[in-house]
Design a protein around this motif. Sequence first.
Motif, PDB file in Angstrom:
ATOM      1  N   THR A   1     -32.736   6.283  31.578  1.00 51.41           N
ATOM      2  CA  THR A   1     -32.942   5.893  30.123  1.00 51.41           C
ATOM      3  C   THR A   1     -32.078   7.214  29.305  1.00 51.41           C
ATOM      4  OG1 THR A   1     -34.849   7.329  29.766  1.00 51.41           O
ATOM      5  CG2 THR A   1     -35.110   5.169  30.580  1.00 51.41           C
ATOM      6  N   GLU A   2     -31.801   6.583  28.083  1.00 51.88           N
ATOM      7  CA  GLU A   2     -31.021   7.401  27.194  1.00 51.88           C
ATOM      8  C   GLU A   2     -31.581   8.950  26.997  1.00 51.88           C
ATOM      9  OE1 GLU A   2     -28.163   7.615  23.378  1.00 51.88           O
ATOM     10  OE2 GLU A   2     -29.189   5.751  23.940  1.00 51.88           O
ATOM     11  N   SER A   3     -32.821   8.703  26.800  1.00 52.75           N
ATOM     12  CA  SER A   3     -33.762  10.044  26.473  1.00 52.75           C
ATOM     13  C   SER A   3     -33.848  10.900  27.751  1.00 52.75           C
ATOM     14  CB  SER A   3     -34.991   9.410  26.102  1.00 52.75           C
ATOM     15  OG  SER A   3     -35.815   8.910  26.977  1.00 52.75           O
ATOM     16  N   ARG A   4     -34.093  10.178  28.831  1.00 53.07           N
ATOM     17  CA  ARG A   4     -34.120  11.235  30.305  1.00 53.07           C
ATOM     18  C   ARG A   4     -32.715  11.864  30.360  1.00 53.07           C
ATOM     19  NH1 ARG A   4     -34.141   9.110  36.200  1.00 53.07           N
ATOM     20  NH2 ARG A   4     -34.129  11.072  37.317  1.00 53.07           N
ATOM     21  N   PHE A   5     -31.512  10.864  30.121  1.00 51.02           N
ATOM     22  CA  PHE A   5     -30.268  11.701  30.195  1.00 51.02           C
ATOM     23  C   PHE A   5     -30.024  12.913  29.280  1.00 51.02           C
ATOM     24  CE2 PHE A   5     -25.798  11.845  28.680  1.00 51.02           C
ATOM     25  CZ  PHE A   5     -25.339  11.992  29.812  1.00 51.02           C
ATOM     26  N   SER A   6     -30.559  12.651  27.983  1.00 48.02           N
ATOM     27  CA  SER A   6     -30.539  13.622  27.082  1.00 48.02           C
ATOM     28  C   SER A   6     -31.120  14.803  27.490  1.00 48.02           C
ATOM     29  CB  SER A   6     -30.921  13.267  25.616  1.00 48.02           C
ATOM     30  OG  SER A   6     -30.003  12.199  25.155  1.00 48.02           O
ATOM     31  N   ARG A   7     -32.452  14.616  28.027  1.00 48.78           N
ATOM     32  CA  ARG A   7     -32.902  15.819  28.544  1.00 48.78           C
ATOM     33  C   ARG A   7     -32.324  16.495  29.839  1.00 48.78           C
ATOM     34  NH1 ARG A   7     -37.311  12.310  27.860  1.00 48.78           N
ATOM     35  NH2 ARG A   7     -37.528  12.040  30.004  1.00 48.78           N
ATOM     36  N   PHE A   8     -31.729  15.712  30.340  1.00 53.51           N
ATOM     37  CA  PHE A   8     -31.065  16.184  31.835  1.00 53.51           C
ATOM     38  C   PHE A   8     -29.776  16.955  31.298  1.00 53.51           C
ATOM     39  CE2 PHE A   8     -27.163  14.334  33.941  1.00 53.51           C
ATOM     40  CZ  PHE A   8     -27.151  15.018  34.988  1.00 53.51           C
ATOM     41  N   PHE A   9     -29.122  16.393  30.655  1.00 53.17           N
ATOM     42  CA  PHE A   9     -27.674  17.106  30.139  1.00 53.17           C
ATOM     43  C   PHE A   9     -28.212  18.419  29.536  1.00 53.17           C
ATOM     44  CE2 PHE A   9     -23.953  17.870  27.643  1.00 53.17           C
ATOM     45  CZ  PHE A   9     -23.015  17.631  28.496  1.00 53.17           C
ATOM     46  N   ARG A  10     -29.082  18.407  28.586  1.00 57.31           N
ATOM     47  CA  ARG A  10     -29.430  19.663  27.763  1.00 57.31           C
ATOM     48  C   ARG A  10     -30.071  20.755  28.710  1.00 57.31           C
ATOM     49  NH1 ARG A  10     -31.534  20.406  21.639  1.00 57.31           N
ATOM     50  NH2 ARG A  10     -31.192  22.628  21.350  1.00 57.31           N
ATOM     51  N   ARG A  11     -30.599  20.179  29.692  1.00 57.32           N
ATOM     52  CA  ARG A  11     -31.525  21.349  30.681  1.00 57.32           C
ATOM     53  C   ARG A  11     -30.041  21.986  31.436  1.00 57.32           C
ATOM     54  NH1 ARG A  11     -34.320  17.982  33.209  1.00 57.32           N
ATOM     55  NH2 ARG A  11     -33.155  17.663  34.857  1.00 57.32           N
ATOM     56  N   ALA A  12     -29.105  21.187  31.786  1.00 56.89           N
ATOM     57  CA  ALA A  12     -28.045  21.718  32.505  1.00 56.89           C
ATOM     58  C   ALA A  12     -27.156  22.253  32.048  1.00 56.89           C
ATOM     59  CB  ALA A  12     -27.456  20.512  33.296  1.00 56.89           C
ATOM     60  N   THR A  13     -26.846  22.134  30.683  1.00 52.69           N
ATOM     61  CA  THR A  13     -25.860  22.701  30.049  1.00 52.69           C
ATOM     62  C   THR A  13     -26.205  23.550  28.976  1.00 52.69           C
ATOM     63  OG1 THR A  13     -25.294  21.026  28.244  1.00 52.69           O
ATOM     64  CG2 THR A  13     -24.312  20.627  30.572  1.00 52.69           C
ATOM     65  N   GLY A  14     -27.370  23.577  28.273  1.00 57.28           N
ATOM     66  CA  GLY A  14     -27.876  24.195  27.232  1.00 57.28           C
ATOM     67  C   GLY A  14     -27.346  23.466  25.768  1.00 57.28           C
ATOM     68  N   ASN A  15     -26.549  22.457  25.840  1.00 57.61           N
ATOM     69  CA  ASN A  15     -26.309  21.457  24.810  1.00 57.61           C
ATOM     70  C   ASN A  15     -26.552  20.134  24.726  1.00 57.61           C
ATOM     71  OD1 ASN A  15     -23.949  23.228  23.143  1.00 57.61           O
ATOM     72  ND2 ASN A  15     -23.537  23.887  25.324  1.00 57.61           N
ATOM     73  N   ARG A  16     -26.862  19.712  23.597  1.00 57.03           N
ATOM     74  CA  ARG A  16     -26.930  18.336  23.409  1.00 57.03           C
ATOM     75  C   ARG A  16     -25.578  17.558  23.601  1.00 57.03           C
ATOM     76  NH1 ARG A  16     -29.446  17.081  17.504  1.00 57.03           N
ATOM     77  NH2 ARG A  16     -27.437  18.499  16.866  1.00 57.03           N
ATOM     78  N   PHE A  17     -25.771  16.469  24.369  1.00 53.35           N
ATOM     79  CA  PHE A  17     -24.386  15.833  24.865  1.00 53.35           C
ATOM     80  C   PHE A  17     -23.480  15.678  23.719  1.00 53.35           C
ATOM     81  CE2 PHE A  17     -21.874  11.974  25.538  1.00 53.35           C
ATOM     82  CZ  PHE A  17     -21.239  12.245  26.525  1.00 53.35           C
ATOM     83  N   THR A  18     -23.803  15.231  22.536  1.00 56.89           N
ATOM     84  CA  THR A  18     -22.645  15.066  21.407  1.00 56.89           C
ATOM     85  C   THR A  18     -22.075  16.474  21.029  1.00 56.89           C
ATOM     86  OG1 THR A  18     -23.857  13.126  20.446  1.00 56.89           O
ATOM     87  CG2 THR A  18     -22.454  14.212  19.044  1.00 56.89           C
ATOM     88  N   ASP A  19     -22.998  17.464  21.025  1.00 57.42           N
ATOM     89  CA  ASP A  19     -22.546  18.940  20.656  1.00 57.42           C
ATOM     90  C   ASP A  19     -21.556  19.360  21.489  1.00 57.42           C
ATOM     91  OD1 ASP A  19     -24.089  18.543  18.217  1.00 57.42           O
ATOM     92  OD2 ASP A  19     -25.756  19.855  19.235  1.00 57.42           O
ATOM     93  N   PHE A  20     -21.946  19.062  22.814  1.00 58.85           N
ATOM     94  CA  PHE A  20     -20.929  19.575  24.107  1.00 58.85           C
ATOM     95  C   PHE A  20     -19.544  19.012  23.868  1.00 58.85           C
ATOM     96  CE2 PHE A  20     -19.179  19.405  28.292  1.00 58.85           C
ATOM     97  CZ  PHE A  20     -19.683  20.524  28.725  1.00 58.85           C
ATOM     98  N   VAL A  21     -19.546  17.439  23.486  1.00 64.39           N
ATOM     99  CA  VAL A  21     -18.143  16.606  23.539  1.00 64.39           C
ATOM    100  C   VAL A  21     -17.563  17.416  22.341  1.00 64.39           C
ATOM    101  CG1 VAL A  21     -16.969  14.666  23.172  1.00 64.39           C
ATOM    102  CG2 VAL A  21     -19.303  14.597  24.545  1.00 64.39           C
ATOM    103  N   ASN A  22     -18.257  17.705  21.425  1.00 64.57           N
ATOM    104  CA  ASN A  22     -17.336  18.075  20.059  1.00 64.57           C
ATOM    105  C   ASN A  22     -16.889  19.624  20.287  1.00 64.57           C
ATOM    106  OD1 ASN A  22     -17.757  16.064  18.440  1.00 64.57           O
ATOM    107  ND2 ASN A  22     -19.622  16.588  17.930  1.00 64.57           N
ATOM    108  N   LEU A  23     -17.749  20.500  20.900  1.00 63.29           N
ATOM    109  CA  LEU A  23     -17.300  21.642  21.301  1.00 63.29           C
ATOM    110  C   LEU A  23     -16.002  21.634  21.966  1.00 63.29           C
ATOM    111  CD1 LEU A  23     -20.652  23.608  22.408  1.00 63.29           C
ATOM    112  CD2 LEU A  23     -18.967  24.444  20.436  1.00 63.29           C
ATOM    113  N   VAL A  24     -15.972  20.765  23.284  1.00 69.28           N
ATOM    114  CA  VAL A  24     -14.828  20.731  23.874  1.00 69.28           C
ATOM    115  C   VAL A  24     -13.508  20.208  23.381  1.00 69.28           C
ATOM    116  CG1 VAL A  24     -13.758  19.607  25.971  1.00 69.28           C
ATOM    117  CG2 VAL A  24     -16.085  20.487  26.228  1.00 69.28           C
TER     118      VAL A  24
END
Length: 308
Positions: A228-251
């Motif tokens: 689910t999108e909410s599970r993916f968001s938690r999974f991504f933030r736990r692994a990278t320390g960033n929200r997905f959108t913030d991570f993409v913008n940083l890169v």
Amino acid sequence: MAMPALPRQTRPELEHDYTRSTELGYEPPEAAGFIRCLSHGFPTPLARWHYHDEYELHLITATSGKVFVGDWIGQFQPGHLVLTGPRLPHNWISMDLPEGGVPERDLVIQFQHAPIAASCETIPELRELLPLLERARHGVEFFGLQAQAAQHWQRIKARQGLARFAAFCGLMSELAHSTDFRLLSSTQLQSEDNDTELDQINAIVSRITDHLAEPFSAADLAQELCMTESRFSRFFRRATGNRFTDFVNLVRVNRACQLLMETDHYIARIAYDVGFNNMANFNRRFLNIKGMTPSEYRKQGTGRFGMK
């Protein structure tokens, strides 16, 4: 442009002793001891989003690109010197690779925490290292020590036994007393032993880096991973320390910084090339991340990090 599908198979990303083949540049176990020296080129299976139980000192000797340390994203070029702590995820991705790659990109030293911690109980001199090792849990970038670090690496690599340990202590003393450094990851992010998730994160990070101009949707990636999108968001933030959108913008913003310094392209073109189709959004994201506008960043000219 079609982007590669995310893998669903497990591929180990936690480095174990049995995965450290001499074919990949590791020293044989009988020669390594407490201190491991390693050099490798790029591309290589060693360059991926991964972590391990050892501290690791990285000196980049060739190419430039993106570096990921915990939740920190930045640029690297020859001379980049970073110490990472145990289980702190990291990866260096070269973005100016010549055809055929490069035979040497990284000079690496690995060492474990337990022997140093135990020795500090009876050898007070080693306690000088403890503040450095604590900082390393965030990742530490050092400045002005590139030449010395390369010389230290060569000395350590060429020696064995007590002579190797003495050479290692010389390097660590220099790092411990350095005052020109910065901490990278804002959190002491430490990965868990979940190889499947690390494989998925590595694929996502590689996809973002390789296809910056493409649109990215957390919903689409979640669907690919059967989440689910909410599970993916938690999974991504736990692994990278960033929200997905913030991570993409940083890169994207960090890539824009590189293009602003290395090319004379119009800012609007750079914004489009890194995936921003709206200049107002690009300027707002850039200001939020870098604390200045793209034009102000370009006017800085040559600076501390050697950008042109």
